[in-house]
Design a protein around this motif. Structure first.
Motif, mmCIF file in Angstrom:
data_model
loop_
_atom_site.group_PDB
_atom_site.id
_atom_site.type_symbol
_atom_site.label_atom_id
_atom_site.label_comp_id
_atom_site.label_asym_id
_atom_site.label_seq_id
_atom_site.Cartn_x
_atom_site.Cartn_y
_atom_site.Cartn_z
ATOM 1 N N MET A 402 -8.913 -30.622 12.230
ATOM 2 C CA MET A 402 -8.866 -29.912 13.750
ATOM 3 C C MET A 402 -9.616 -28.868 14.083
ATOM 4 S SD MET A 402 -4.646 -28.730 12.780
ATOM 5 C CE MET A 402 -4.256 -28.177 11.841
ATOM 6 N N THR A 403 -10.314 -28.147 12.840
ATOM 7 C CA THR A 403 -11.220 -27.256 13.068
ATOM 8 C C THR A 403 -12.293 -28.131 13.483
ATOM 9 O OG1 THR A 403 -10.512 -25.635 11.538
ATOM 10 C CG2 THR A 403 -13.118 -25.365 12.376
ATOM 11 N N VAL A 404 -13.227 -29.701 13.312
ATOM 12 C CA VAL A 404 -13.981 -30.362 13.120
ATOM 13 C C VAL A 404 -14.132 -30.820 15.021
ATOM 14 C CG1 VAL A 404 -15.076 -32.227 13.054
ATOM 15 C CG2 VAL A 404 -14.960 -30.778 11.216
ATOM 16 N N ILE A 405 -12.610 -31.251 15.423
ATOM 17 C CA ILE A 405 -12.268 -31.533 16.358
ATOM 18 C C ILE A 405 -12.354 -30.464 17.979
ATOM 19 C CG2 ILE A 405 -10.383 -32.300 18.337
ATOM 20 C CD1 ILE A 405 -8.446 -33.571 15.459
ATOM 21 N N ASP A 406 -11.893 -28.843 16.806
ATOM 22 C CA ASP A 406 -12.334 -28.175 17.903
ATOM 23 C C ASP A 406 -14.117 -27.904 18.912
ATOM 24 O OD1 ASP A 406 -10.071 -26.728 18.831
ATOM 25 O OD2 ASP A 406 -10.359 -25.501 16.862
ATOM 26 N N LEU A 407 -14.879 -28.444 17.147
ATOM 27 C CA LEU A 407 -15.965 -28.338 17.388
ATOM 28 C C LEU A 407 -17.072 -29.229 17.972
ATOM 29 C CD1 LEU A 407 -16.831 -26.879 13.425
ATOM 30 C CD2 LEU A 407 -17.565 -25.570 15.549
ATOM 31 N N LEU A 408 -16.173 -30.013 17.914
ATOM 32 C CA LEU A 408 -16.926 -31.798 18.545
ATOM 33 C C LEU A 408 -16.352 -32.225 19.345
ATOM 34 C CD1 LEU A 408 -18.503 -33.448 15.182
ATOM 35 C CD2 LEU A 408 -19.673 -31.442 16.459
ATOM 36 N N ALA A 409 -15.164 -32.201 20.011
ATOM 37 C CA ALA A 409 -14.202 -32.756 21.143
ATOM 38 C C ALA A 409 -14.436 -31.986 22.130
ATOM 39 C CB ALA A 409 -12.806 -32.886 21.262
ATOM 40 N N ASP A 410 -14.665 -31.723 23.410
ATOM 41 C CA ASP A 410 -14.908 -31.343 25.440
ATOM 42 C C ASP A 410 -16.732 -31.656 25.174
ATOM 43 O OD1 ASP A 410 -13.045 -30.983 26.061
ATOM 44 O OD2 ASP A 410 -12.526 -29.851 24.732
ATOM 45 N N GLY A 411 -17.204 -33.109 24.378
ATOM 46 C CA GLY A 411 -18.886 -32.336 24.500
ATOM 47 C C GLY A 411 -19.335 -31.872 23.542
ATOM 48 N N GLY A 412 -18.714 -31.081 23.158
ATOM 49 C CA GLY A 412 -19.439 -30.253 21.728
ATOM 50 C C GLY A 412 -19.973 -28.907 22.037
ATOM 51 N N ALA A 413 -18.858 -28.664 23.019
ATOM 52 C CA ALA A 413 -19.520 -26.946 23.491
ATOM 53 C C ALA A 413 -18.386 -26.453 22.093
ATOM 54 C CB ALA A 413 -18.398 -26.500 25.076
ATOM 55 N N THR A 414 -18.082 -26.129 21.708
ATOM 56 C CA THR A 414 -17.767 -25.129 20.659
ATOM 57 C C THR A 414 -18.923 -25.162 19.789
ATOM 58 O OG1 THR A 414 -15.561 -24.984 21.608
ATOM 59 C CG2 THR A 414 -15.681 -23.929 19.618
#
Ligand SMILES: [Zn+2]
Ligand SMILES: [Zn+2]
Length: 448
Positions: A402-414
């Protein structure tokens, strides 16, 4: 486009489906423990799984490391390593110890390989992968436990290693140059009702290989012709204990070690005695200060009986610096999975007293090293066993996915935000230079 929440659901469902398989891998590694820089079978297990999953990988990094890599389908972006430690300890009385080598997983690292593979499987779910930017780097790393110092020094002499800890050596070799940030998760047995903990820090340390040299003689007919190296060492240990009142409360000082050779035959005055020693403290400055005190004590032992001593100081680990943004993502995802009452966030000042080479990596790139429960018993002892594999392997696999998804989804913005906000303590070259400066040989003759 699926929402981030939906991607997390899909990844977690995939991990649930693979739960039996990843727990099975962890238990297989538990049954075949291998200490640092000899994790040959364990690294083969990882490489075989990477091959099955179609993940490109390199083997033999810092002797046994295995680094995989796969790109998300949404274009370039940050590169996130998911780390699993390969090595066991040596605890011969552990119920899962190898009867020949005494190797045993008394620190739960076998679970880390299971969770690292679980996270990888979750992120490989096609709908998830295609919405990720950047790259995922599942990385099995050797030798976190700083043990078998004499054997590793021998490997250094043979040119196989320079630094004696796995991540230290991988940093030196440039194996993190193509990684932007790194996460992992360690099992713990001291969390009470909590299931997942983050924050706090760890001790820095320096490692000492100590050789007292005296002179052998018949212990019955001519002890006066010898110089007793065991007496020198014993005196030095008394001296170290006599200095305990100098150690500052806030420095979390731990000074400890083992004698690996106490003599050769009971009928002879011991001519050579060997120790492996460790000086841990909360800051690099305190490590240097306390290390000097301990060296003084070793010299005092040599001086007292007219022996000599050779102290090989070896660069140990740096205190852990958790990246705040990564830690906050872990907190949110662990809370979503397990509920707020199961989560513990420790103050950055809380020092658990141990040390990890993830501390070294955290000085160079953003990193986070939370804890999951699932174990019981004192760490590094025969009693430390995993009793709840769901908590020790499956939960952290999901939280890391889930943490990697936060980091790399949505264009990798996070992920990009993590990089923009992070201020490294040192770059790789400065790190290697700093550690090389800690390597030093001190020789002292107490004889005439
Ligand atoms: Zn350990
Ligand atoms: Zn450990």
């Amino acid at each position: 486009m699926l929402s981030t929440d939906r991607l997390k659901e899909l990844a977690c469902a995939a991990i649930d489906e693979k739960a039996g398989e990843i727990i099975g891998i962890a238990q297989d590694i538990l049954a075949h423990p291998e200490p640092g820089f000899s994790e040959v079978r364990t690294s083969r297990v990882v490489a075989k799984k990477f091959t099955e999953l179609g993940i490109e990988h390199e083997q033999g990094l810092a002797i046994t490391g295995v680094k995989g890599r796969f790109a998300g389908g949404a274009g370039p972006g940050p590169k996130v390593a998911i780390i699993g430690e390969l090595d066991s300890l040596l605890v011969g009385e552990h119920p899962h110890a190898d009867s020949e080598t005494s190797a045993a997983h008394a620190c739960g690292h076998h679970c880390q390989i299971g969770m690292m593979l679980g996270t990888t499987m979750g992120l490989l779910t096609p709908q998830v992968r295609e919405q990720l930017n950047g790259e995922v780097v599942p990385f099995a790393v050797p030798a976190e436990e700083f043990i078998e110092v004499e054997r590793r020094l021998q490997m250094r002499t043979e040119g196989k290693l320079e630094f004696l800890g796995g991540k230290q050596e991988l940093i030196r070799l440039g194996e993190f140059d193509d990684v932007d940030m790194a996460v992992m998760c360690h099992t713990a047995s001291d969390m009470g009702e909590r299931k997942f903990a983050m924050g706090g820090t760890s001790n820095g340390h320096v490692v000492k290989y100590v050789q007292f040299l005296g002179r052998g003689a018949h212990a019955g007919s001519a002890p006066h012709r010898g110089v007793n190296a065991l007496n020198a060492a014993t005196f030095a240990l008394q001296a170290i204990n006599a200095n305990r009142e100098l150690y500052q409360e806030e420095d979390t000082v731990r000074i400890h070690g083992i004698m690996t050779k106490g003599g050769e035959a009971v009928s002879a005055v011991p001519a050579e005695v060997k120790l492996e020693w460790r000086v841990r403290s909360g800051t690099p400055d305190a490590v240097v200060r306390n290390s000097a005190i301990v060296d003084r004590c070793f010299k005092a032992g040599a001086m007292a009986v007219g022996a000599s001593v050779k102290i090989t100081n070896i660069p140990g680990y740096l205190p852990m610096r958790h990246d705040n943004t990564l830690q906050e993502l872990f907190r949110k995802n662990a809370t979503a999975l397990l509920g707020e009452s199961s989560i513990l966030v420790m103050s950055p000042r809380r020092n658990r007293g141990g040390s990890t080479d993830m501390g070294d990596l955290s000085h160079v790139i953003p990193a986070c090293h939370p804890y999951t429960s699932g174990a019981v018993g004192a760490g590094h002892s025969k009693d430390y066993v995993i009793t709840d594999y769901q908590t020790a392997v499956v939960n952290p696999a999901k939280i890391m996915a889930m943490t990697v998804i936060d980091l790399l989804a949505d264009g990798g913005a996070t992920g990009k935000e993590v990089l923009n906000r992070h201020r490294p303590a040192m770059n790789k070259d400065a790190y290697v230079k700093f550690q090389r400066e800690q390597a030093e040989i001190v020789e002292f003759s107490g004889g005439d």
